[in-house]
Motif scaffolding. Structure first.
Motif, PDB file in Angstrom:
ATOM      1  N   GLY A 165       0.797  -1.216   0.000  1.00 23.70           N
ATOM      2  CA  GLY A 165       0.000   0.000   0.000  1.00 23.70           C
ATOM      3  C   GLY A 165       0.832   1.270   0.000  1.00 23.70           C
ATOM      4  N   PRO A 166       0.151   2.422   0.050  1.00 26.35           N
ATOM      5  CA  PRO A 166       0.860   3.702  -0.093  1.00 26.35           C
ATOM      6  C   PRO A 166       1.869   3.987   1.006  1.00 26.35           C
ATOM      7  N   LEU A 167       1.640   3.508   2.224  1.00 28.73           N
ATOM      8  CA  LEU A 167       2.631   3.750   3.281  1.00 28.73           C
ATOM      9  C   LEU A 167       3.969   3.123   2.927  1.00 28.73           C
ATOM     10  N   ALA A 168       3.937   1.959   2.285  1.00 30.81           N
ATOM     11  CA  ALA A 168       5.190   1.333   1.854  1.00 30.81           C
ATOM     12  C   ALA A 168       5.893   2.199   0.821  1.00 30.81           C
ATOM     13  N   GLY A 169       5.110   2.859  -0.039  1.00 26.54           N
ATOM     14  CA  GLY A 169       5.701   3.769  -1.013  1.00 26.54           C
ATOM     15  C   GLY A 169       6.315   4.987  -0.362  1.00 26.54           C
ATOM     16  N   VAL A 170       5.645   5.526   0.641  1.00 28.56           N
ATOM     17  CA  VAL A 170       6.199   6.668   1.375  1.00 28.56           C
ATOM     18  C   VAL A 170       7.494   6.251   2.078  1.00 28.56           C
ATOM     19  N   LEU A 171       7.493   5.076   2.674  1.00 34.26           N
ATOM     20  CA  LEU A 171       8.686   4.581   3.357  1.00 34.26           C
ATOM     21  C   LEU A 171       9.851   4.441   2.377  1.00 34.26           C
TER      22      LEU A 171
END
Length: 208
Positions: A79-85
């Motif tokens: 999900g997007p949190l993994a992309g932000v990380l």
């Protein structure tokens, strides 16, 4: 003195699987004869110091853009949190002068042209740590400003605690919202499905 644009890295989140787009790569779905990715890039790039792409799969599909392509460092399309990380980790290693990320989804082609300035205004005025966009009374947590110094906290949440929902992490910090409203339509209209392309063409024709 470093300006806010110089301190900010733009991140286009293109790591989704496109299930609602019948498996198509949403970045390259065409709106007004241009890929959605082009629309987002043309609006975000002038507002930031540099742009990177968060995308999984073959990075060569973005070769014409000459941008760094950063894959998730967490397995399984988290999900997007993994992309932000992943973007924070890249920024810490390659752009240490960038104190903030601003993320935008590749399926939101009507991104406000004053997005980054408005985010930084709220940080200055309210002392917020994180800022997310809203429109028509609805939050858009994927479009937000994220300080890179929260990298360790985010890594702990995503990797160690398995947090996947953006809201579950942002609620732990000083979060503020910026409302973007436009009489022509929703600036965060998402092209998620093939049936969204018709309304998107109408918004484009209206000058959104």
């Amino acid at each position: 003195m470093t300006t806010m644009a110089e301190a900010t890295l733009g991140v286009i989140l293109a790591g989704g699987q496109g299930r609602r787009m019948e498996g198509a790569d949403k970045a390259f779905v065409r709106l007004a004869e241009r890929p959605l990715f082009d629309h987002v890039l043309s609006r975000l790039a002038p507002q930031v110091d540099a742009v990177i792409v968060n995308a999984n799969g073959d990075p060569a599909r973005f070769v014409d853009y000459d941008l760094p392509v950063v894959a998730d460092t967490v397995d399984g399309f988290a999900g997007p949190l993994a992309g932000v990380l992943a973007a924070m980790e890249w920024a810490a290693a390659h752009r240490p002068a960038c104190r903030y990320l601003v993320t935008a989804a590749t399926d939101a082609p009507f991104l406000p042209r004053d997005l980054v300035a408005q985010f930084h205004r709220v940080v200055a005025d309210l002392g917020a740590e994180l800022v997310c966009a809203s429109s028509d009374g609805r939050a858009h947590p994927v479009c937000g400003l994220w300080p890179v110094d929260l990298l360790d906290d985010l890594r702990h949440a995503v990797v160690d605690k398995g947090v996947r929902k953006v809201d579950l992490w942002t609620m732990r910090h000083r979060l503020a919202y910026v409302a973007f409203d436009d009489d022509r339509g929703d600036p965060f209209f998402n092209v998620n499905r093939p049936t969204d392309l018709g309304p998107a063409e109408e918004l484009f024709a209206a000058g959104l």
